[in-house]
Design a protein around this motif. Structure first.
Motif, short mmCIF file in Angstrom:
data_model
loop_
_atom_site.label_atom_id
_atom_site.label_comp_id
_atom_site.label_asym_id
_atom_site.label_seq_id
_atom_site.Cartn_x
_atom_site.Cartn_y
_atom_site.Cartn_z
N VAL A 35 0.85 -1.20 0.00
CA VAL A 35 0.00 0.00 0.00
C VAL A 35 0.89 1.24 0.00
O VAL A 35 1.73 1.44 0.87
CB VAL A 35 -0.93 0.01 1.23
N GLY A 36 0.70 2.07 -0.97
CA GLY A 36 1.49 3.30 -1.09
C GLY A 36 2.76 3.13 -1.90
O GLY A 36 3.29 4.11 -2.44
N THR A 37 3.27 1.90 -2.00
CA THR A 37 4.52 1.69 -2.77
C THR A 37 4.30 0.79 -3.98
O THR A 37 5.09 0.82 -4.92
CB THR A 37 5.60 1.05 -1.88
N GLY A 38 3.22 -0.01 -3.96
CA GLY A 38 3.01 -0.95 -5.04
C GLY A 38 3.68 -2.28 -4.75
O GLY A 38 4.44 -2.42 -3.78
N LEU A 39 3.41 -3.26 -5.60
CA LEU A 39 3.97 -4.60 -5.44
C LEU A 39 4.83 -4.97 -6.65
O LEU A 39 4.49 -4.62 -7.78
CB LEU A 39 2.84 -5.64 -5.29
N THR A 40 5.90 -5.67 -6.39
CA THR A 40 6.68 -6.22 -7.50
C THR A 40 5.93 -7.43 -8.05
O THR A 40 5.00 -7.96 -7.43
CB THR A 40 8.07 -6.65 -7.03
N ALA A 41 6.36 -7.90 -9.21
CA ALA A 41 5.71 -9.07 -9.82
C ALA A 41 5.83 -10.29 -8.91
O ALA A 41 4.87 -11.07 -8.78
CB ALA A 41 6.34 -9.35 -11.19
N GLU A 42 6.98 -10.46 -8.26
CA GLU A 42 7.17 -11.61 -7.37
C GLU A 42 6.26 -11.52 -6.16
O GLU A 42 5.66 -12.51 -5.74
CB GLU A 42 8.63 -11.68 -6.92
N ALA A 59 -8.70 -9.21 -4.55
CA ALA A 59 -9.06 -7.95 -5.22
C ALA A 59 -8.10 -6.83 -4.80
O ALA A 59 -7.68 -6.01 -5.63
CB ALA A 59 -10.50 -7.57 -4.88
N LEU A 60 -7.73 -6.80 -3.52
CA LEU A 60 -6.79 -5.77 -3.05
C LEU A 60 -5.42 -5.95 -3.70
O LEU A 60 -4.81 -4.98 -4.16
CB LEU A 60 -6.67 -5.84 -1.53
N VAL A 61 -4.95 -7.18 -3.75
CA VAL A 61 -3.64 -7.45 -4.35
C VAL A 61 -3.63 -7.05 -5.82
O VAL A 61 -2.66 -6.43 -6.31
CB VAL A 61 -3.27 -8.95 -4.19
N GLU A 62 -4.70 -7.39 -6.53
CA GLU A 62 -4.75 -7.06 -7.96
C GLU A 62 -4.92 -5.57 -8.20
O GLU A 62 -4.52 -5.05 -9.25
CB GLU A 62 -5.89 -7.84 -8.61
N ALA A 63 -5.50 -4.85 -7.23
CA ALA A 63 -5.73 -3.41 -7.41
C ALA A 63 -4.49 -2.58 -7.14
O ALA A 63 -4.39 -1.44 -7.61
CB ALA A 63 -6.87 -2.96 -6.49
N LEU A 64 -3.53 -3.11 -6.40
CA LEU A 64 -2.33 -2.34 -6.06
C LEU A 64 -1.47 -2.13 -7.30
O LEU A 64 -1.35 -3.03 -8.15
CB LEU A 64 -1.53 -3.06 -4.97
N PRO A 65 -0.84 -0.97 -7.43
CA PRO A 65 -0.03 -0.69 -8.62
C PRO A 65 1.24 -1.54 -8.67
O PRO A 65 1.69 -2.08 -7.65
CB PRO A 65 0.31 0.80 -8.47
#
Length: 343
Positions: A149-156, A194-200
């Motif tokens: 949240v706020g930073t986004g997620l890497t592909a891994e 849904a939250l995981v997929e919505a994060l940038p």
């Protein structure tokens, strides 16, 4: 009503490594600085502000960080600050176990080493959870999402969180109350997905560098010459470690400091050397067993010998400790590559 244990964190091992490394580095840096600066004292007029107080302050800040902030940066910061605080605390253990509050109490170095050795053993034995309940899988997926949240997620990170949220319970044959549709478990998992997929998405330039460094370390460690070189240096430590106490024993026993630690150091070195010699004879006939014996030799040194080395030699034993840890890493990797590792 059944009592459930807290969900295990998948990042606990990494965070504990940060804490242990920070604590060890703090002790070594503190001892080096104090010796270099001539052991200065902060205070005056009969007052002395010991650095154990700064350690308590850092521990309080670390605890406050975990209570006040979410996310991995907060956990890593808390682990580093907590490790540094614990290092400043345990560095003054000599004052707490002696009537004269002796900071230079010789066994203190051994106590400090043993404390961190036990912590490292706990971290090594603390494996990632294998059979997780769906509650634990969902909690871990949500933790990864909160970190993003706020930073986004890497592909891994995104792939790992989706696997956790969508995956089945570890043991399908066992009824898991959390998996009962009547509890709304599926709705919770769908919300996490849904939250995981919505994060940038977030690119991580450090991820590629970490993978490259890890691959380089694996290549270096898995080369046979690495095991031979490190083992050779390790074996070369034995004669000085045995010779110094024997020389002291041959002289004036009354002038020998920490005689008991010196004798125990010789005994541990003798056991480690016997295991290493036995491993050498078995190397051609049974390579896997020879490597296990050699690793046992190193463990005897790390879990017993080093305690007395630090007591007798104080922090001059740090260099030898580094070589023993390096050899243990090389042997562990080599054991996994050697046929018969599954036995």
């Amino acid at each position: 009503m059944a009592v459930r244990t807290p969900a295990r964190s998948g990042s606990s091992r990494a965070d504990l490594w940060v804490m242990a490394g920070s604590g060890i580095a703090t002790v070594l840096l503190t001892r080096w600085f104090l010796a270099t600066a001539g052991y200065p004292k902060l205070g005056g007029g009969g007052l002395h502000i010991a650095h154990v107080l700064w350690g308590g302050l850092l521990l309080a800040v670390a605890l406050g960080t975990t209570l006040a902030f979410h996310g991995r940066p907060a956990r890593v910061t808390a682990a580093a600050l907590g490790g540094a605080g614990f290092g400043l605390f345990i560095d003054e253990v000599g004052k707490f176990v002696t009537e004269r509050t002796d900071y230079f109490y010789p066994p203190a170095a051994g106590i400090i080493y043993l404390t961190f050795a036990v912590l490292v053993v706990i971290v090594v034995r603390l494996r990632a959870p294998g059979h997780r309940t769906q509650d634990e899988r969902t909690a871990e997926a949500l933790r990864i999402a909160i970190d993003g949240v706020g930073t986004g997620l890497t592909a891994e990170q995104r792939a790992a969180a989706l696997r956790l949220a969508n995956g089945p319970p570890a043991d399908p044959g066992t009824a898991d109350p959390a998996a009962d549709p009547g509890t709304g478990r599926r709705a919770v998992d769908d919300a996490v997905v849904a939250l995981v997929e919505a994060l940038p998405h977030r690119d991580s330039p450090w991820a590629a560098r970490r993978r490259a460094l890890a691959a380089l370390a694996r290549r270096l460690v898995t080369r046979p010459v690495a095991a031979v070189a490190v083992a050779g240096v390790y074996v070369l430590q034995v004669p000085p470690l045995v010779g110094a106490p024997i020389e002291a024993l041959a002289g004036d026993l009354r002038a020998t400091r920490e005689l008991g630690a010196s004798l125990a150091m010789v005994a541990a070195a003798a056991v480690a050397a016997a295991l290493a010699v036995r491993a050498g004879f078995l190397l051609r006939a049974d390579r896997h067993r020879a490597l296990r014996l050699l690793r046992a030799s190193v463990l005897v040194d790390l879990l017993a010998g080093q305690v007395f080395k630090f007591t007798a030699l104080q922090f001059d034993a740090t260099v030898g400790l580094g070589l023993s840890v390096l050899l243990l890493a090389v042997l562990t990797v080599e054991l996994h590559r050697t046929p018969g590792a599954a036995r």
